[in-house]
Scaffold this motif. Sequence first.
Motif, PDB file in Angstrom:
ATOM      1  N   GLN A   1      87.818  82.026 -23.557  1.00 57.25           N
ATOM      2  CA  GLN A   1      87.705  81.502 -24.919  1.00 57.25           C
ATOM      3  C   GLN A   1      86.605  82.208 -25.685  1.00 57.25           C
ATOM      4  OE1 GLN A   1      87.556  77.178 -24.440  1.00 57.25           O
ATOM      5  NE2 GLN A   1      89.624  77.158 -25.239  1.00 57.25           N
ATOM      6  N   ASP A   2      85.534  82.587 -24.986  1.00 61.20           N
ATOM      7  CA  ASP A   2      84.492  83.368 -25.661  1.00 61.20           C
ATOM      8  C   ASP A   2      85.044  84.706 -26.125  1.00 61.20           C
ATOM      9  OD1 ASP A   2      82.638  81.440 -25.450  1.00 61.20           O
ATOM     10  OD2 ASP A   2      81.568  82.287 -23.736  1.00 61.20           O
TER      11      ASP A   2
ATOM     12  N   GLU B   1      87.288  84.147 -28.953  1.00 61.31           N
ATOM     13  CA  GLU B   1      86.546  83.764 -30.158  1.00 61.31           C
ATOM     14  C   GLU B   1      85.969  85.014 -30.818  1.00 61.31           C
ATOM     15  OE1 GLU B   1      83.398  80.976 -29.555  1.00 61.31           O
ATOM     16  OE2 GLU B   1      82.983  80.850 -31.693  1.00 61.31           O
TER      17      GLU B   1
ATOM     18  N   GLN C   1      87.999  81.954 -33.531  1.00 66.30           N
ATOM     19  CA  GLN C   1      88.161  80.539 -33.196  1.00 66.30           C
ATOM     20  C   GLN C   1      88.356  80.412 -31.699  1.00 66.30           C
ATOM     21  OE1 GLN C   1      88.598  77.398 -33.066  1.00 66.30           O
ATOM     22  NE2 GLN C   1      89.314  76.443 -34.940  1.00 66.30           N
ATOM     23  N   ARG C   2      87.988  79.272 -31.145  1.00 68.50           N
ATOM     24  CA  ARG C   2      88.138  79.085 -29.704  1.00 68.50           C
ATOM     25  C   ARG C   2      89.570  78.783 -29.307  1.00 68.50           C
ATOM     26  NH1 ARG C   2      84.081  77.204 -26.262  1.00 68.50           N
ATOM     27  NH2 ARG C   2      85.401  75.509 -25.579  1.00 68.50           N
ATOM     28  N   MET C   3      90.256  78.000 -30.104  1.00 67.57           N
ATOM     29  CA  MET C   3      91.598  77.589 -29.692  1.00 67.57           C
ATOM     30  C   MET C   3      92.666  77.807 -30.754  1.00 67.57           C
ATOM     31  SD  MET C   3      90.860  74.125 -27.653  1.00 67.57           S
ATOM     32  CE  MET C   3      92.442  73.453 -28.021  1.00 67.57           C
ATOM     33  N   MET C   4      92.377  77.473 -31.993  1.00 66.97           N
ATOM     34  CA  MET C   4      93.395  77.574 -33.044  1.00 66.97           C
ATOM     35  C   MET C   4      93.169  78.882 -33.788  1.00 66.97           C
ATOM     36  SD  MET C   4      94.968  74.946 -32.455  1.00 66.97           S
ATOM     37  CE  MET C   4      94.657  73.668 -31.283  1.00 66.97           C
TER      38      MET C   4
END
Lengths: 235, 550
Positions: free
Chosen positions: B314-315, B318, B323-326
């Motif tokens: 996720q990093d 990002e 963004q981390r997820m969306m």
Amino acid sequence: MSNDDPRQSIEGSTAPSTATQDARMGAGVDDRFNSKLREAFGASPFILTKFDEFMNWVRGNSMFMLQFGIACCSIEMIHTYAIKHDIDRYGAGVPRASPRQADVMIVPGTIVSKFGPRMKRVYDQMPEPKFVVGMGSCTISGGPFQEGYNVVKGAEEIIPVDIHVPGCPPRPEALIYGVLKLQERIQNGESSPVVVKPYELERFGDLERDELVQKLADEIDEDDLVMRYNWADSP
Amino acid sequence: MSTGVEETPDVEREAELEELLGDRVLARETHLNAPGVVVNPGDVQDVLFTLRDEAGYDHCSCVTAQQYEDRYETIYHLKKFADPTDEVSVVVPTPLDAPVSQSAEPVYRTADWHEREAYDLVGIQYDDHPDLRRILLPETWQGHPLSGDYDQDKPQVVTLSEHANPLLPDHRDSEGDTMFLNVGPHHPATHGVLHVKTVLDGETVVDAEPDIGYLHRCEEQMCQQGTYRHQIMPYPDRWDYVSSGLLNEWAYARAIEDLADVEVPEYAQVIRTMGAELCRIASHMLALGTFALDVYGEFTATFMYTFRDREIIQDILEDLTGQRMMFNYFRVGGVAWDLPEPREEFFAQTRDFLDELPAKVDEYNDLITTNEIFQLRCVDTGVLEPDVAKQYGCTGPVARGSGVDYDLRRDDPYGYYPELEWDVVTEGGCDNYSRVLVRMQEVEESAKIVEQCLDILESWPEDERDIQANVPRTLKPDADTEVYRAVEAAKGELGIYMRSDGTDKPARFKIRSPCFSNLQALGEMTEGEYIPDLVASLGSLDIVLGEVDR
């Protein structure tokens, strides 16, 4: 005189207690016990406080969350529980699977019409005092799905919410901040007023007999609990 | 991307169809992905049986229902498991005043839920359907929200009656010794808000029926209200929300790029491929961690390790997307921006992760797959035979765990996949264990793909880094163009059907979600097994309710 001094040097000791203390800790005070708390209290074993303040302090620092995943936000919520963010550092990291053991409910996601009554039921099953953290835009207003035919425009339509954490989804840091704010409020004995008239679970027989209710009368038993959504009046 | 190459086989295929179906074909249609045949509502089963048994179209990938001004229409999107580029659409028009057509359920088991959805949202009725009820909306809902004259402001009443205490005498079966048990919708093992109605005989599951719709967020309506160019792309992230956003965005991107005839620059395709595979790793990690949690309550080691690895991905994502997820990173015709500067740092960070991955995979194997207790729980439980999997339209790791060699990245190539070296993983065990093994190995395959993409990106000449094609500000595809395009998402075949009406918004936007079809097989997998195996099977299907309900 430092508060770290052992009790007997303040009060003048009597033989038996010295003996007991020596036997327990050896000579002098074990400096492993030094802490801010000890500094504040001295060696006195007494704390003077009001009981309800004490209870609020306890509640704030030992929160049992409800293990409750709805949508996208629940993934970020799991990340908040898991390694790296580890919300357990703040005494709020043990999710309980049963609402009867939980006192904080994080609502992580979009609430749709079919789920609304169930969420209300889960909320009702939690023992008092209970608190709610609304996570993400969907629990504030319906978020990106606000215009949907099936989406409840915010968790506050159904249950009272203490803290709103905005974001889509909020980062784990944001959720932690929200939980800390909640702890602060609990410790200060504050709780939120209900600002929106919630949808309620009602007996079907108690609903006003309008066109829709007449039409459903054959399908639904009078005693069944129902939730009536008035989409046109939604804020 | 362009369909020009396939034109010759298309002509042949149409001739074959003509011969096979004869005068049962009322008219011809051309969808961008496949030839379409219009048939009579009364001939549906007949035509589909012919197509399945004689022409080999064994995969009913999706059923789309929609309302035109003068008629209703059901489209069966058929494919072959052996060759998913060989497609045909069976179009069944029904009149506005009596929208009744024959059910396809006897031909393709998967049509059961798809037709229930069509009935629920659009209002078409199907004769011979075994159980035509609402599926996504509550039973007491009034009207069909995706039909033409639906008024969204009308009040609705929803009951709580399904939650009556199952232990009360009136919920016991009076004839046998069975017990009715609700699992969910608020339950730690259902991965969100799924409700499984189970009937137990002792500890054995006699009947398990998933009840979905607790997260039906009107995704199709949202997409139909958005403009092609920018307003739709944020929504795919929220279908399968366990960090597989880029894979979902690709499904929309691929469909719209075919519909509007947009050519994507190669450089953007490499970035897309890399991002998508990182998402796949993250998604499979979550599947693995929660599966360990479901099967032996492992909240400490495996679960935390998988989340440790997800945090790293996720990093990286990002850094790439912001963004981390969306993510909302893909654009029609490319991606939003180039790799983050300094590029070396991004490459180093990603490579570090890939270098450490093999050791981590070994660790997972030590912890999970070679664990005797885990094997006892998973080997030979939740068995899904390949034929059954095909009947239910299962795809992705669920189908590949049953030995169905079907992967759209290879069989219906898109992006940069054809240029890269990687393998499709299949396991023949058909059980919960196989599905876990498939996911574990796919993580390694995805890592291989990411590695190669990094090499390519690193050596890409600086002045040729085109991240977006030149796409007009407003996209208005020609009226009445229809397309169904699918990509291999983390859970399987994620398809989008779109019909344009000449405006800048789609007239119909239909999502074919892999989890929806996969979940349908749950009953088949668990009947006759123990109730704890139900939880394990549910975990190994790796469903995401956001995608099931949409």
